[in-house]
Design an enzyme around this catalytic site. Structure first.
Site, PDB file in Angstrom:
ATOM      1  N   TRP A 194       0.936  -1.185   0.139  1.00 36.34           N
ATOM      2  CA  TRP A 194      -0.203   0.127  -0.034  1.00 36.34           C
ATOM      3  C   TRP A 194       0.861   1.127  -0.080  1.00 36.34           C
ATOM      4  O   TRP A 194       1.968   1.324   0.717  1.00 36.34           O
ATOM      5  CB  TRP A 194      -1.023  -0.047   1.225  1.00 36.34           C
ATOM      6  CG  TRP A 194      -1.814   1.066   1.375  1.00 36.34           C
ATOM      7  CD1 TRP A 194      -2.793   1.593   0.532  1.00 36.34           C
ATOM      8  CD2 TRP A 194      -1.367   2.294   2.050  1.00 36.34           C
ATOM      9  NE1 TRP A 194      -3.398   2.788   1.007  1.00 36.34           N
ATOM     10  CE2 TRP A 194      -2.417   3.432   1.935  1.00 36.34           C
ATOM     11  CE3 TRP A 194      -0.352   2.691   3.244  1.00 36.34           C
ATOM     12  CZ2 TRP A 194      -2.352   4.511   2.461  1.00 36.34           C
ATOM     13  CZ3 TRP A 194      -0.435   4.129   3.808  1.00 36.34           C
ATOM     14  CH2 TRP A 194      -1.407   4.754   3.387  1.00 36.34           C
ATOM     15  N   ASP A 361     -15.818  12.094  -2.246  1.00 38.87           N
ATOM     16  CA  ASP A 361     -15.127  10.886  -1.875  1.00 38.87           C
ATOM     17  C   ASP A 361     -16.053  10.256  -0.659  1.00 38.87           C
ATOM     18  O   ASP A 361     -17.042  10.663  -0.497  1.00 38.87           O
ATOM     19  CB  ASP A 361     -13.576  11.105  -1.338  1.00 38.87           C
ATOM     20  CG  ASP A 361     -12.878   9.683  -1.698  1.00 38.87           C
ATOM     21  OD1 ASP A 361     -13.022   8.987  -1.320  1.00 38.87           O
ATOM     22  OD2 ASP A 361     -11.979   9.872  -3.085  1.00 38.87           O
ATOM     23  N   ASP A 362     -15.527   9.168  -0.272  1.00 40.85           N
ATOM     24  CA  ASP A 362     -16.092   8.368   1.179  1.00 40.85           C
ATOM     25  C   ASP A 362     -16.694   9.221   2.138  1.00 40.85           C
ATOM     26  O   ASP A 362     -16.055  10.201   2.445  1.00 40.85           O
ATOM     27  CB  ASP A 362     -14.902   7.447   1.598  1.00 40.85           C
ATOM     28  CG  ASP A 362     -15.205   6.351   2.363  1.00 40.85           C
ATOM     29  OD1 ASP A 362     -16.754   6.204   2.590  1.00 40.85           O
ATOM     30  OD2 ASP A 362     -14.722   5.499   2.721  1.00 40.85           O
ATOM     31  N   LYS A 471     -15.945   7.162  -8.841  1.00 45.68           N
ATOM     32  CA  LYS A 471     -14.682   6.631  -8.448  1.00 45.68           C
ATOM     33  C   LYS A 471     -15.147   5.124  -7.848  1.00 45.68           C
ATOM     34  O   LYS A 471     -15.810   5.291  -6.696  1.00 45.68           O
ATOM     35  CB  LYS A 471     -13.906   7.398  -7.394  1.00 45.68           C
ATOM     36  CG  LYS A 471     -12.732   6.835  -6.931  1.00 45.68           C
ATOM     37  CD  LYS A 471     -11.912   7.738  -6.094  1.00 45.68           C
ATOM     38  CE  LYS A 471     -10.810   7.409  -5.107  1.00 45.68           C
ATOM     39  NZ  LYS A 471     -10.349   8.310  -4.248  1.00 45.68           N
ATOM     40  N   TRP A 472     -14.910   4.229  -8.325  1.00 46.90           N
ATOM     41  CA  TRP A 472     -15.252   2.729  -7.655  1.00 46.90           C
ATOM     42  C   TRP A 472     -14.156   2.291  -6.938  1.00 46.90           C
ATOM     43  O   TRP A 472     -12.892   1.566  -7.645  1.00 46.90           O
ATOM     44  CB  TRP A 472     -15.512   1.920  -8.969  1.00 46.90           C
ATOM     45  CG  TRP A 472     -15.981   0.458  -8.467  1.00 46.90           C
ATOM     46  CD1 TRP A 472     -15.436  -0.425  -7.844  1.00 46.90           C
ATOM     47  CD2 TRP A 472     -17.206   0.011  -9.184  1.00 46.90           C
ATOM     48  NE1 TRP A 472     -16.074  -1.783  -7.902  1.00 46.90           N
ATOM     49  CE2 TRP A 472     -17.313  -1.540  -8.550  1.00 46.90           C
ATOM     50  CE3 TRP A 472     -18.416   0.204  -9.879  1.00 46.90           C
ATOM     51  CZ2 TRP A 472     -18.244  -2.593  -8.944  1.00 46.90           C
ATOM     52  CZ3 TRP A 472     -19.458  -0.717 -10.234  1.00 46.90           C
ATOM     53  CH2 TRP A 472     -19.327  -1.965  -9.669  1.00 46.90           C
ATOM     54  N   ASP A 473     -14.275   2.019  -5.769  1.00 42.03           N
ATOM     55  CA  ASP A 473     -13.018   1.885  -4.820  1.00 42.03           C
ATOM     56  C   ASP A 473     -13.573   0.481  -4.379  1.00 42.03           C
ATOM     57  O   ASP A 473     -14.417  -0.226  -4.495  1.00 42.03           O
ATOM     58  CB  ASP A 473     -13.137   2.672  -3.694  1.00 42.03           C
ATOM     59  CG  ASP A 473     -11.732   3.055  -3.032  1.00 42.03           C
ATOM     60  OD1 ASP A 473     -11.005   2.102  -3.023  1.00 42.03           O
ATOM     61  OD2 ASP A 473     -11.826   3.840  -2.080  1.00 42.03           O
ATOM     62  N   CYS A 521     -10.396   1.914  -8.586  1.00 38.53           N
ATOM     63  CA  CYS A 521      -9.440   2.306  -7.364  1.00 38.53           C
ATOM     64  C   CYS A 521      -9.250   1.415  -6.509  1.00 38.53           C
ATOM     65  O   CYS A 521     -10.592   0.399  -6.370  1.00 38.53           O
ATOM     66  CB  CYS A 521     -10.028   3.376  -6.769  1.00 38.53           C
ATOM     67  SG  CYS A 521      -9.155   3.996  -5.163  1.00 38.53           S
ATOM     68  N   ASP A 543      -2.425   5.467  -3.154  1.00 40.05           N
ATOM     69  CA  ASP A 543      -2.820   6.462  -2.045  1.00 40.05           C
ATOM     70  C   ASP A 543      -1.695   7.501  -1.626  1.00 40.05           C
ATOM     71  O   ASP A 543      -1.939   8.459  -1.007  1.00 40.05           O
ATOM     72  CB  ASP A 543      -3.283   5.844  -0.798  1.00 40.05           C
ATOM     73  CG  ASP A 543      -4.919   5.629  -0.992  1.00 40.05           C
ATOM     74  OD1 ASP A 543      -5.640   6.001  -1.852  1.00 40.05           O
ATOM     75  OD2 ASP A 543      -5.207   4.734  -0.337  1.00 40.05           O
TER      76      ASP A 543
END
Ligand code: DGJ
Length: 736
Positions: A194, A361-362, A471-473, A521, A543
């Site tokens: 990561w 975002d989230d 944005k598909w995380d 993502c 990230d």
């Protein structure tokens, strides 16, 4: 370019402009004779069947010795070829032996799509289908090869059919294998973790197995489904290199086996961990596509072939051609702590600076105040977004900005309405508590009802407002697999079925919303793979948004992916991952080598930085076409030298080019550096311009124009810059 078959030698030859790929049938076996720089003949003599131990029809007493050195094009288990199998079956009787013999072939002027799987496509293609069969086991393998008229890559895929009367289990189905003599080759892999994805590793190939794999249910931060096999002293523009890249987004394995005779077997395909597939009589299994690239023009030649292939034959949708809107994403700006007012304030300032899209975002849904809850509850949190999504998008649109949104559709939090209603929707082994990661479980989207729920939930949100980007995380890996739906003898299918389900969902999404810009993502760049590129023209790279860390990440990524695919943002300093301070200009130069956007609280960053944004956006518009569509040349590698980095983007007609130079470490009493450029037309004269950030315009560096041969062989003097982490852009424009 073309595919031919020579009856006399029973040989096959695929020719692109620069590459040949050859096979021939010997004693019924399909052998791999050559892959490399284009040749005139069919290379069938390279099967070496006249050497002892000869083929089994001449020397049946030593069949195993033959099998263990014949360059089998699609090696199978249990035949005496001990160098690794592409195919391993288990019959109803529990036997694993399978011996495939040539049965037939067909050459066509098209490339077929692979059902349910991403794959390269194009009108001007030729394909070869070779059918191999084991009549005793009742197995047929169809090997598919394709080439395009405008690219040097060779695409392979495989399908396996059960032509027996009983069930057959596939324990391993790799998509490609080929053998060649080892010439002191080195292995190239892209590895990390990561926030440190796709760093380049190159190491000599010793004896035995070497390679990379993922058993994490996704491509992973740790490894990329790619291996390169490079000649000694490979450089950017010289030396030989083979690149093998799997078009897939789940478990994979990519290996090289260096055998007793110093010959290599290269293999790539779905990872066999957690894989088994039951084929009932008449059923067929289609394995994903592998892209094979050969370059005799160094690593750069390989990169450019991959880039062109992916840009022209894999990426789809309107944004494949269009410039991507400059976005501002609120993740590093606010994390979960935002509401509509905060977002609108960011949007207001963004609009003033020339930013073109706000991405939320989230944290906008359910009771998602942190990452411990609410995944699966895709309804707007109206405490945060008063008046709902419609109102927010209207306010953002009224400012002249597009609006984008984040989802993590494949996940479910234990603390969610969805989980309370459907605890059995999470992937788990019955009787066992499933393991958590980031406090979330994985939805079993292989089940249609769950897949439909996920799709409808996402579609409902998209239909509720003017949303132009998603944005598909995906923020965890798959571990303790169990399906409530699949019978015991199909449990091994779950991880591949999961990947197929992701593909189906994304296909539905881009079909229903053809104008949507989709960015994939996975906790940064854990799903940066060619499979996802078929659905989204860009993928979040990492990230880690620190410009200096990004040099190595983007260099590794650009080894095989076009810059247009790399999600890259300018973020705030000290950087949230490494705490480093980097000048705002440099952050812009590095993000320019990707999709370019911002990930910061524009209302809070220093005024001097904010003032630069309009100039940076002008810079992006000035150069994005060169970056997104040009040829990529790496000039220096900070990953290797730890001092500086440089790369170029050169237009296809070589009329202009952009050099990005980053000085990571300023050194005392070093006055300047002569940098040799690449990719220019030796006979063209280039004017040199720099981009003046203060006035947001280009400046002529010198009245003297230099010829391409001078710039490439003698080089260009780049002065020592003042300080660490400094950068500059040089635009080369040909005169006349
Ligand atoms: C991981 C992504 O890589 C980030 O950009 C951000 O979207 C977070 N997930 C949100 O949870």
């Amino acid at each position: 370019m073309g595919i031919s078959y020579d009856e006399r030698n029973m040989s096959f030859k695929l020719d692109t402009a620069k590459v040949s790929y050859c096979m021939a049938v010997a004693d019924g076996y399909l052998g791999h004779s050559y892959f490399g720089k284009r040749i005139s003949d069919d290379a069938s003599q390279l099967l070496r069947i006249k050497e002892a131990p000869y083929t089994p029809d001449k020397n049946a007493r030593d069949k195993l010795s033959f099998m263990d050195c014949f360059p089998m094009e699609y090696p199978t288990h249990g035949t005496g070829d001990f160098r690794g199998d592409a195919l391993k079956i288990r019959t109803a009787g529990g036997h694993r032996v399978c011996e495939l013999r040539y049965a037939s072939h067909e050459i066509t002027k098209e490339k077929k799509r692979l059902p349910g799987l991403p794959a390269t496509f194009g009108d001007k293609a030729e394909s070869l289908k070779i059918k191999l069969a084991d009549e005793i086991a009742g197995v047929e393998a169809e090997l598919n090869y394709s080439i395009f008229d405008d690219n040097d890559a060779v695409m392979r895929s495989v399908s396996i059919k059960n032509v027996s009367n009983e069930d057959i289990y596939l324990e391993r189905v790799l998509s490609a294998a080929f053998d060649m003599d080892n010439r002191e080759y080195s292995l190239i892999t892209l590895n990390g973790t990561w926030a440190r994805e796709r760093h380049i590793d190159i190491y000599p190939i010793g004896k035995g197995f070497h390679g990379v794999s993922s058993n994490r249910g996704e491509t992973s931060h740790q490894h990329q489904p790619f291996i390169g096999i490079a000649s000694k002293n490979i450089s950017q523009e010289t030396g030989e290199v083979y690149g093998v890249h799997l078009v897939y987004s789940g478990n994979f394995q990519a290996t090289v086996y260096n055998d007793q005779f110093d010959r290599l077997r290269v293999m790539s395909g779905i990872g066999e961990d957690d894989f088994e597939w039951k084929l009932s009589p008449g059923e067929e299994f289609v394995a994903p596509e592998v892209v094979l690239v050969y370059s005799s023009e160094g690593l750069g030649g390989m990169s450019r072939t991959f880039h062109d292939l992916y840009r022209d034959h894999l990426i789809r949708g309107k944004y494949r051609e269009l410039p991507r809107p400059v976005l501002i994403n609120n993740w590093e700006a606010t994390y979960f702590d935002f509401d509509d007012e905060k977002l609108v304030k960011i949007a207001e300032q963004a609009a003033k600076s020339g930013i073109e899209m706000l991405v939320m975002d989230d944290g906008w849904f359910g009771n998602r105040y942190d990452d411990n809850r609410a995944l699966g509850d895709w309804t707007v949190n109206e405490e945060k977004l008063k008046g709902g999504l419609g109102k927010l998008t209207e306010r953002v649109n009224a400012l002249g900005l597009k609006f984008g949104i984040w989802f993590e559709p494949e996940m479910i939090s234990p603390d969610s309405e969805l989980y309370r209603a459907h605890p059995d929707w999470a992937i788990a082994v019955p009787g066992r508590k499933a393991g958590l990661c980031r406090n979330q479980y994985v939805l079993d989207i292989t089940r249609k009802e769950i897949r439909d729920y996920v799709f409808d939930a996402v579609a409902k949100v998209l239909d509720s407002a003017n949303i132009e980007y998603v944005k598909w995380d995906m923020n965890r890996q798959l571990a303790d697999l169990g399906s409530l739906e699949l019978p015991a003898d199909r449990q091994g299918e779950l991880s591949h079925r999961y990947v197929l389900a992701v593909y189906e969902l994304q296909e539905r999404l881009i079909t229903k919303y053809p104008d949507l810009l989709l960015e994939n993502c996975s906790g940064g760049g854990a799903r940066f793979d060619p499979g996802m590129l078929y659905y989204s023209p860009q993928i979040w790279c990492s990230d880690d948004t620190d410009a200096i860390e990004r040099l190595a990440i983007q260099e590794g990524t650009a080894l095989i992916y076009p810059l247009s695919a790399m999600g890259a943002h300018v973020s705030d300093c000290p950087n949230h991952t490494v705490g480093r301070n980097t000048p705002f200009e440099t952050r812009g130069y590095v993000a320019l080598a990707g999709t370019f956007g911002y990930e910061l609280d524009i209302t809070k960053i220093p005024e001097a930085d904010r003032k630069q944004i309009p100039a940076q956006i002008k810079m992006y518009h000035r150069y994005h076409e060169l970056v997104a569509k040009g040829d990529y040349y790496r000039i220096a590698s900070y990953h290797e030298n730890r001092l500086w980095d440089a790369w170029m983007c050169v237009s296809k007609d070589k009329k202009e080019a952009l050099l990005t130079f980053i000085q990571v470490v300023g050194r005392p009493n070093h006055h300047s550096r002569i940098v040799r450029l690449s990719g220019l037309d030796p006979d063209k004269k280039y004017r040199l311009l720099s981009f003046d950030m203060e006035n947001a315009e280009e400046k002529i560096i010198s009245e003297v124009c230099l010829k391409g041969d001078t710039l490439m062989n003698a080089g260009l003097v780049i002065p020592q810059l003042w300080g660490d982490n400094k950068g500059l852009l040089i635009h080369l424009v040909s005169e006349g």
